[in-house]
Design a protein around this motif. Structure first.
Motif, PDB file in Angstrom:
ATOM      1  N   TYR A  36     -11.147  -8.900  -6.383  1.00  0.00           N
ATOM      2  CA  TYR A  36      -9.555  -8.727  -5.753  1.00  0.00           C
ATOM      3  C   TYR A  36      -9.385  -9.627  -4.537  1.00  0.00           C
ATOM      4  CZ  TYR A  36      -9.292  -5.070  -8.972  1.00  0.00           C
ATOM      5  OH  TYR A  36      -9.069  -4.071 -10.109  1.00  0.00           O
ATOM      6  N   PHE A 157     -12.104  -7.775   2.230  1.00  0.00           N
ATOM      7  CA  PHE A 157     -10.819  -7.302   2.160  1.00  0.00           C
ATOM      8  C   PHE A 157     -10.173  -7.549   3.447  1.00  0.00           C
ATOM      9  CE2 PHE A 157     -12.754  -5.293  -1.233  1.00  0.00           C
ATOM     10  CZ  PHE A 157     -11.839  -5.133  -2.407  1.00  0.00           C
ATOM     11  N   HIS A 216       2.512  -3.020  -3.437  1.00  0.00           N
ATOM     12  CA  HIS A 216       2.209  -4.345  -3.505  1.00  0.00           C
ATOM     13  C   HIS A 216       2.417  -4.987  -2.192  1.00  0.00           C
ATOM     14  CE1 HIS A 216       0.705  -4.990  -7.620  1.00  0.00           C
ATOM     15  NE2 HIS A 216       2.003  -4.236  -7.963  1.00  0.00           N
ATOM     16  N   LEU A 219      -0.238  -3.644   0.318  1.00  0.00           N
ATOM     17  CA  LEU A 219      -1.508  -4.217   0.080  1.00  0.00           C
ATOM     18  C   LEU A 219      -1.789  -5.696   0.056  1.00  0.00           C
ATOM     19  CD1 LEU A 219      -2.647  -2.109  -2.954  1.00  0.00           C
ATOM     20  CD2 LEU A 219      -3.930  -2.032  -0.685  1.00  0.00           C
ATOM     21  N   ASP A 221      -1.596  -9.514  -1.651  1.00  0.00           N
ATOM     22  CA  ASP A 221      -2.320 -10.387  -2.635  1.00  0.00           C
ATOM     23  C   ASP A 221      -2.812 -11.677  -2.057  1.00  0.00           C
ATOM     24  OD1 ASP A 221      -3.776 -10.738  -5.187  1.00  0.00           O
ATOM     25  OD2 ASP A 221      -1.754 -11.269  -6.228  1.00  0.00           O
ATOM     26  N   LYS A 223      -6.054  -8.886  -1.884  1.00  0.00           N
ATOM     27  CA  LYS A 223      -5.885  -7.525  -1.228  1.00  0.00           C
ATOM     28  C   LYS A 223      -6.096  -7.586   0.560  1.00  0.00           C
ATOM     29  CE  LYS A 223      -4.536  -5.603  -4.892  1.00  0.00           C
ATOM     30  NZ  LYS A 223      -4.392  -6.786  -5.691  1.00  0.00           N
TER      31      LYS A 223
END
Length: 269
Positions: A36, A157, A216, A219, A221, A223
């Protein structure tokens, strides 16, 4: 009693949807472990099971964790790894109140898997069996479906140069773009950052069909957080939806009030 959110089914490779299940099954035909993020980090790993459990639960909120222990797995399913039992407590399960506590247990499983990973190329090879037990405010106990799915170890992350205050500000700004009032935006530190967000709607229809878009936005992108707990309340403070995701363990859960489920835009599966 077996407690489940709106969607809580076993899956091996974590999907990208919000209403996903708990990654716990392994199959030789599954695709490569899920990834991710765009960067990797060196994490302390190869700990003993007991040390991994202590390290993996030390960050949890005071009063949430009741007990956690590792042992040999009872199931003869051919998978490597330990059996992990975690007990957590929290509010009543009647309106999805269990999700806040079980989210922390899901995050903890991911940390423990990372600490056990060693040379493994898949976090699912660390925990063969996982069990979460939720204890509500009356003392009633419920079993929560659990497990660790096919996840790439060592994922980073978010940007470590970003402060928690900056992360909270970004969460608030993202929610306010949807016209929401942010009642709470907390940062937890399982390994990187996880976000706990509670928002209130200006009117009951303000987020109709838009919870996925809000998730979304919070979080990002790739993540920015290794997990997200999102609680949506109506103008009167009544919980309408609660959802959680923990990317290191591959767990996602959703609860929706019956009156709201058809308007949220969150798929049922």
């Amino acid at each position: 009693m077996l407690l489940a959110a709106t969607t809580c089914a076993a899956l091996g490779s974590l999907g990208v949807g919000w209403a996903m299940g708990v990654g716990g099954s392994r199959d030789s035909d599954l695709s490569a472990p899920s990834d991710y993020v765009t960067s990797r980090q060196h994490l302390e790993h190869g700990l003993s099971a007991a040390d991994a459990v202590r390290s993996g639960t030390a960050w949890m909120d005071h009063g949430v964790l009741v007990a956690a222990q590792a042992s040999d797995p009872e199931a003869s399913n051919g998978r490597p790894g330990i059996r992990l039992d975690i007990e957590v407590k929290g509010a009543s399960a009647a309106d999805g109140g269990f999700l806040a506590s079980t989210w922390q247990a899901d995050l903890a499983q991911g940390v423990i898997a990372e600490r056990l990973a060693g040379d493994s190329g898949n976090l699912a090879d660390t925990i063969a069996e996982a069990h979460i037990e939720f204890i509500d405010e009356t003392g009633d106990r419920s079993e929560i479906p659990s497990g660790v799915g096919d996840l790439e170890p060592g994922q980073r992350f978010g940007d470590p140069a970003i402060t928690d205050d900056q992360a909270r500000a970004a969460l608030t700004a993202a929610a306010e773009k949807f016209g929401l009032t942010v009642l709470e935006a907390r940062i937890l530190h399982p390994l990187d950052r996880a976000a706990y967000v509670v928002v209130e709607l200006p009117d009951e229809h303000a987020l109709d069909g838009k919870i996925e878009a809000l998730r979304h936005a919070l979080l990002h992108d790739p993540k920015a957080f290794e997990g997200l707990y999102l609680e949506v309340r109506g103008p009167d403070g009544t919980p309408l939806a609660r959802g959680s995701v923990a990317f290191r363990s591959g767990a996602g859960r959703i609860w929706q009030a019956p009156s709201y489920a058809d308007r949220s835009g969150v798929a049922h599966g």
